[in-house]
Scaffold this motif. Sequence first.
Motif, PDB file in Angstrom:
ATOM      1  N   UNK A  66       0.826  -1.213   0.000  1.00  0.00           N
ATOM      2  CA  UNK A  66       0.000   0.000   0.000  1.00  0.00           C
ATOM      3  C   UNK A  66       0.855   1.256   0.000  1.00  0.00           C
ATOM      4  N   UNK A  67       1.960   1.236   0.725  1.00  0.00           N
ATOM      5  CA  UNK A  67       2.825   2.409   0.846  1.00  0.00           C
ATOM      6  C   UNK A  67       3.661   2.657  -0.410  1.00  0.00           C
ATOM      7  N   UNK A  68       3.822   1.647  -1.237  1.00  0.00           N
ATOM      8  CA  UNK A  68       4.666   1.777  -2.428  1.00  0.00           C
ATOM      9  C   UNK A  68       3.925   2.498  -3.555  1.00  0.00           C
ATOM     10  N   UNK A  69       4.679   3.320  -4.273  1.00  0.00           N
ATOM     11  CA  UNK A  69       4.141   3.973  -5.469  1.00  0.00           C
ATOM     12  C   UNK A  69       4.203   3.040  -6.673  1.00  0.00           C
ATOM     13  N   UNK A  70       5.054   2.045  -6.591  1.00  0.00           N
ATOM     14  CA  UNK A  70       5.223   1.081  -7.666  1.00  0.00           C
ATOM     15  C   UNK A  70       5.910  -0.162  -7.145  1.00  0.00           C
ATOM     16  N   UNK A  71       5.898  -1.206  -7.962  1.00  0.00           N
ATOM     17  CA  UNK A  71       6.456  -2.498  -7.567  1.00  0.00           C
ATOM     18  C   UNK A  71       7.294  -3.056  -8.717  1.00  0.00           C
ATOM     19  N   UNK A  72       8.443  -3.619  -8.357  1.00  0.00           N
ATOM     20  CA  UNK A  72       9.237  -4.401  -9.309  1.00  0.00           C
ATOM     21  C   UNK A  72       9.355  -5.810  -8.740  1.00  0.00           C
ATOM     22  N   UNK A  73       8.972  -6.786  -9.547  1.00  0.00           N
ATOM     23  CA  UNK A  73       9.102  -8.182  -9.147  1.00  0.00           C
ATOM     24  C   UNK A  73      10.149  -8.828 -10.052  1.00  0.00           C
ATOM     25  N   UNK A  74      11.117  -9.477  -9.448  1.00  0.00           N
ATOM     26  CA  UNK A  74      12.162 -10.190 -10.186  1.00  0.00           C
ATOM     27  C   UNK A  74      12.113 -11.648  -9.743  1.00  0.00           C
ATOM     28  N   UNK A  75      11.845 -12.536 -10.684  1.00  0.00           N
ATOM     29  CA  UNK A  75      11.645 -13.924 -10.294  1.00  0.00           C
ATOM     30  C   UNK A  75      12.389 -14.908 -11.171  1.00  0.00           C
ATOM     31  N   UNK A  76      12.821 -16.005 -10.564  1.00  0.00           N
ATOM     32  CA  UNK A  76      13.340 -17.117 -11.370  1.00  0.00           C
ATOM     33  C   UNK A  76      12.163 -17.949 -11.868  1.00  0.00           C
ATOM     34  N   UNK A  77      12.499 -18.935 -12.635  1.00  0.00           N
ATOM     35  CA  UNK A  77      11.508 -19.910 -13.075  1.00  0.00           C
ATOM     36  C   UNK A  77      11.800 -21.206 -12.331  1.00  0.00           C
ATOM     37  N   UNK A  78      10.768 -21.811 -11.806  1.00  0.00           N
ATOM     38  CA  UNK A  78      10.925 -23.081 -11.100  1.00  0.00           C
ATOM     39  C   UNK A  78       9.906 -24.065 -11.649  1.00  0.00           C
ATOM     40  N   UNK A  79      10.361 -25.180 -12.182  1.00  0.00           N
ATOM     41  CA  UNK A  79       9.476 -26.201 -12.754  1.00  0.00           C
ATOM     42  C   UNK A  79       8.536 -25.586 -13.795  1.00  0.00           C
ATOM     43  N   UNK A  80       9.087 -24.726 -14.632  1.00  0.00           N
ATOM     44  CA  UNK A  80       8.352 -24.054 -15.712  1.00  0.00           C
ATOM     45  C   UNK A  80       7.294 -23.064 -15.228  1.00  0.00           C
ATOM     46  N   UNK A  81       7.408 -22.569 -13.998  1.00  0.00           N
ATOM     47  CA  UNK A  81       6.423 -21.618 -13.505  1.00  0.00           C
ATOM     48  C   UNK A  81       6.997 -20.687 -12.454  1.00  0.00           C
ATOM     49  N   UNK A  82       6.097 -19.962 -11.831  1.00  0.00           N
ATOM     50  CA  UNK A  82       6.443 -19.032 -10.758  1.00  0.00           C
ATOM     51  C   UNK A  82       6.758 -19.838  -9.501  1.00  0.00           C
ATOM     52  N   UNK A  83       7.830 -19.518  -8.796  1.00  0.00           N
ATOM     53  CA  UNK A  83       8.119 -20.227  -7.552  1.00  0.00           C
ATOM     54  C   UNK A  83       6.943 -20.126  -6.576  1.00  0.00           C
ATOM     55  N   UNK A  84       6.724 -21.201  -5.828  1.00  0.00           N
ATOM     56  CA  UNK A  84       5.588 -21.263  -4.907  1.00  0.00           C
ATOM     57  C   UNK A  84       5.554 -20.127  -3.904  1.00  0.00           C
TER      58      UNK A  84
END
Length: 173
Positions: A66-84
Amino acid sequence: MNILAISGSLRVNSSNTTLLRAVSKLAPPGTEVTIYEGIGELPHFNPDLDGEEPPAAVQDWRRELQAADGVIICTPEYANGVPGVLKNALDWIVSSGEFLDKPTAVISASPLQTGGANAHASLLLTLVMMTAKIKGKLLVPLVNKKINTEGTITDAALRQEVETLFGQMLAKS
């Protein structure tokens, strides 16, 4: 602008977390990037726990967003998808609306040539459903060859892409 940065990896030596730290060093003047460290503290999503008094870690997570003006998400791939762990964190936000029109950038990085393309696509589907305002997207293949041991981006093309990403995040629209 205050940007909350989130890594989809809990690994101590995660290349995605390292990349996120390197990205934060390239933030333009007047932009503060804070890396959220509590993603691993969130309980498994359970709608029965999401009442008037959700768990403290969930309340903190929502406050940070809520306090953030914006968000950056940096993610690896795990088992062909988003990590749990990242999917779990997002599941806690689906009904509370913190991503509603929130300027958001998505980065996927991998030591492989694919750059985590499947996780990237999956994450974008989830964020669009949550009505995040996607302002930038970046796939980073062969990430381990683009950051040095000090956590600095050494690849000129990637540096330029990150600067462009910040420009997209800060653009009015």
